[in-house]
Write an enzyme that holds these catalytic residues in place. Structure first.
Site, PDB file in Angstrom:
ATOM      1  N   GLU A 129       0.881  -1.180   0.000  1.00 54.78           N
ATOM      2  CA  GLU A 129       0.000   0.000   0.000  1.00 54.78           C
ATOM      3  C   GLU A 129       0.911   1.219   0.000  1.00 54.78           C
ATOM      4  O   GLU A 129       1.428   1.616   1.043  1.00 54.78           O
ATOM      5  CB  GLU A 129      -0.897  -0.014   1.249  1.00 54.78           C
ATOM      6  CG  GLU A 129      -1.869  -1.180   1.311  1.00 54.78           C
ATOM      7  CD  GLU A 129      -3.096  -0.986   0.416  1.00 54.78           C
ATOM      8  OE1 GLU A 129      -3.418   0.183   0.093  1.00 54.78           O
ATOM      9  OE2 GLU A 129      -3.717  -1.984   0.036  1.00 54.78           O
ATOM     10  N   CYS A 163      -2.163   9.750   2.516  1.00 54.74           N
ATOM     11  CA  CYS A 163      -1.706   9.153   1.243  1.00 54.74           C
ATOM     12  C   CYS A 163      -2.657   9.413   0.097  1.00 54.74           C
ATOM     13  O   CYS A 163      -2.233   9.521  -1.053  1.00 54.74           O
ATOM     14  CB  CYS A 163      -1.517   7.649   1.434  1.00 54.74           C
ATOM     15  SG  CYS A 163      -2.992   6.826   2.028  1.00 54.74           S
TER      16      CYS A 163
HETATM   17  P1  NAD Z   1       8.171   4.735   4.982  1.00 54.99           P
HETATM   18  O1  NAD Z   1       8.189   3.919   3.726  1.00 54.99           O
HETATM   19  O2  NAD Z   1       9.321   5.632   5.236  1.00 54.99           O
HETATM   20  O3  NAD Z   1       8.063   3.780   6.272  1.00 54.99           O
HETATM   21  C1  NAD Z   1       7.054   2.794   6.399  1.00 54.99           C
HETATM   22  C2  NAD Z   1       7.541   1.679   7.310  1.00 54.99           C
HETATM   23  O4  NAD Z   1       8.713   1.107   6.748  1.00 54.99           O
HETATM   24  C3  NAD Z   1       7.902   2.137   8.726  1.00 54.99           C
HETATM   25  O5  NAD Z   1       7.399   1.193   9.641  1.00 54.99           O
HETATM   26  C4  NAD Z   1       9.430   2.136   8.736  1.00 54.99           C
HETATM   27  O6  NAD Z   1       9.968   1.793   9.978  1.00 54.99           O
HETATM   28  C5  NAD Z   1       9.777   1.080   7.705  1.00 54.99           C
HETATM   29  N1  NAD Z   1      11.019   1.389   6.997  1.00 54.99           N
HETATM   30  C6  NAD Z   1      11.517   2.613   6.687  1.00 54.99           C
HETATM   31  N2  NAD Z   1      12.686   2.489   6.020  1.00 54.99           N
HETATM   32  C7  NAD Z   1      12.939   1.162   5.917  1.00 54.99           C
HETATM   33  C8  NAD Z   1      14.002   0.387   5.349  1.00 54.99           C
HETATM   34  N3  NAD Z   1      15.028   0.979   4.755  1.00 54.99           N
HETATM   35  N4  NAD Z   1      13.916  -0.959   5.414  1.00 54.99           N
HETATM   36  C9  NAD Z   1      12.875  -1.556   6.012  1.00 54.99           C
HETATM   37  N5  NAD Z   1      11.841  -0.878   6.576  1.00 54.99           N
HETATM   38  C10 NAD Z   1      11.882   0.455   6.533  1.00 54.99           C
HETATM   39  O7  NAD Z   1       6.789   5.536   4.937  1.00 54.99           O
HETATM   40  P2  NAD Z   1       6.245   6.614   5.972  1.00 54.99           P
HETATM   41  O8  NAD Z   1       7.078   7.838   5.872  1.00 54.99           O
HETATM   42  O9  NAD Z   1       6.040   5.995   7.299  1.00 54.99           O
HETATM   43  O10 NAD Z   1       4.791   6.897   5.372  1.00 54.99           O
HETATM   44  C11 NAD Z   1       4.571   7.760   4.320  1.00 54.99           C
HETATM   45  C12 NAD Z   1       4.374   7.033   3.010  1.00 54.99           C
HETATM   46  O11 NAD Z   1       3.391   6.021   3.144  1.00 54.99           O
HETATM   47  C13 NAD Z   1       3.848   7.954   1.920  1.00 54.99           C
HETATM   48  O12 NAD Z   1       4.448   7.621   0.689  1.00 54.99           O
HETATM   49  C14 NAD Z   1       2.363   7.645   1.897  1.00 54.99           C
HETATM   50  O13 NAD Z   1       1.721   7.966   0.682  1.00 54.99           O
HETATM   51  C15 NAD Z   1       2.376   6.180   2.156  1.00 54.99           C
HETATM   52  N6  NAD Z   1       1.098   5.733   2.690  1.00 54.99           N
HETATM   53  C16 NAD Z   1       0.320   4.923   1.923  1.00 54.99           C
HETATM   54  C17 NAD Z   1      -0.932   4.524   2.396  1.00 54.99           C
HETATM   55  C18 NAD Z   1      -1.831   3.637   1.586  1.00 54.99           C
HETATM   56  O14 NAD Z   1      -2.849   3.220   2.113  1.00 54.99           O
HETATM   57  N7  NAD Z   1      -1.518   3.345   0.340  1.00 54.99           N
HETATM   58  C19 NAD Z   1      -1.361   4.962   3.646  1.00 54.99           C
HETATM   59  C20 NAD Z   1      -0.528   5.790   4.388  1.00 54.99           C
HETATM   60  C21 NAD Z   1       0.706   6.169   3.916  1.00 54.99           C
END
Ligand code: NAD
Length: 385
Positions: A129, A163
């Protein structure tokens, strides 16, 4: 959850054919920070309802919620079925080295790629997602104040950290001129003369995102808002105009209370603009003319679509939430969550006797057997058979 009976052909008439939904086993759910309760617990409910055990990894950035989830969930759920694991990128990387039976990830496309690569090593199925830039087309044939109310509501909701929020508006220069005073009026009506003191407007999650967003305020020209205060991580509801497609605000997902307006001269140009880019998570079109809304719907692709509407479709559990292309793969919400976390097993239970009926499938193959098989398979089978 019940076994789902399916249509049969003559060859299988005496048996029972059905789809069984069985749990994958152990699911890993990784959540983001922007709706840290909803985006971890809604998938958790789906995974448990489908009979899986779960390792839940909330975002380390929304650290208070992370703590609450780790402390509170064990008080209410059977601890043999789930575990909450805390940590950031490094710990999540280590977690991903293990074999899971399903991975459900919500976050950025960048980390989505890391998760999918790790899952590929074990051939683990994934739901991703993700996010991206959601276009919002505003047609010349519209009531600017109605559009402004709706766009203001769903752009600045949760301080733009959503998002499915509209990332930018596409409209003609004329519509922009009519929309700007209407947007200003909606912002003032919703958040008052001084939005900083409004209890209905939140703050930016952390300094890193604040600095990133403040940098984006330098793109194009500020038409509304533009104020910021680092000590509070406050950024005013902002509208930018004269924005170039090559500027950072049009290159990265904004994820904050900033709305750029990009001018297009026609509906075709807007559709070309949308289709030149990655498929978005959500796409919005505002027009009094149904045909315009339908043209955008028919000639583009996105995870979800709102015609004259914001993200209120999320309240419908009858609709799936999920992206396409760069905005993700898979879907959930309501029954879709149960299906996502279930393996759909194809089952046929045949009669142990009645062996005579099987003669036509065994060698030696003859023309008469072939004709009988074709007749018995009828329309329920692949024509190659
Ligand atoms: P992110 O990708 O930075 O982090 C998400 C998760 O991944 C966190 O739990 C984090 O600890 C983990 N993570 C971060 N870097 C990592 C790595 N290198 N290796 C493994 N795990 C890692 O996203 P965010 O900043 O928490 O959220 C924002 C993003 O999420 C935006 O792009 C937003 O559009 C998207 N989002 C999508 C939805 C949806 O329903 N499609 C909903 C909410 C947010």
């Amino acid at each position: 959850m019940k076994d789902e009976p399916v249509a049969k052909n003559l060859l299988t008439q005496m048996g029972s054919a059905f789809i069984r939904k069985e749990p994958f086993g152990l699911a890993l759910i990784i959540g983001p920070w922007n709706y840290p309760v909803n985006l971890t617990l809604v998938p958790l409910v789906g995974a448990l309802a489908a009979g899986n055990c779960v390792v839940l990894k909330p975002s380390e950035i929304s650290k208070s919620t992370e703590k609450v989830l780790a402390e509170v969930l064990p008080q209410y759920l059977d601890q043999s079925c789930f575990a909450v694991v805390l940590g950031g990128p490094q710990e999540t990387g280590r977690l991903l080295e293990h074999k899971f039976d399903y991975i459900f990830f919500t976050g950025s496309p960048r980390v989505g790629r890391i998760v999918m690569s790790a899952a590929a090593k074990h051939l683990t199925p994934v739901t991703l997602e993700l996010g991206g830039k959601n276009p919002c087309y505003v047609d010349d044939d519209c009531d600017p104040q109605t559009v402004a109310n709706r766009v203001t509501w769903f752009r600045y909701f949760n301080t733009g950290q959503t998002c499915v929020a509209p990332d930018y508006v596409l409209c003609s220069p004329d519509t922009q001129e009519r929309l700007l005073p209407a947007l200003q009026s909606s912002i003032t009506r919703f958040y008052g003369e001084d939005p900083r003191s409004s209890p209905s407007l939140g703050r930016i999650i952390n300094q890193k995102h604040f600095q990133r967003l403040r940098g984006l305020l330098g793109c194009g020209r500020v038409a509304i808002g533009g104020q910021s205060d680092e000590s509070e991580r406050y950024i005013a509801p902002t509208v930018l105009v004269d924005v170039e497609e090559t500027e950072p605000v049009m290159q990265e997902e904004i994820f904050g209370p900033i709305l750029p307006i990009v001018n297009v001269r026609s509906l075709d140009e807007a559709i070309d603009f949308i289709n030149r880019r990655e498929k978005p998570l959500a796409l919005y079109a505002f027009s009094n003319n149904k045909q315009v809304v339908n043209q955008i719907l028919d000639r583009t692709s996105s995870g979800s679509f709102g015609g004259n509407e914001g993200f209120i479709y999320l309240t419908l559990t009858s609709l799936p939430l999920g992206g396409v292309g760069n905005s993700g793969m898979g879907r959930y919400h309501g029954k879709f969550s149960f299906d996502t976390f279930s393996h759909h097993r194809a089952c046929l239970l045949s009669h142990p006797g009645l062996e005579k009926l099987n003669e036509i499938r065994y060698p030696p193959y003859t023309n008469s057997k072939e004709q009988l098989v074709s007749w018995a398979l009828g329309s329920q089978s692949c024509t190659l058979l």
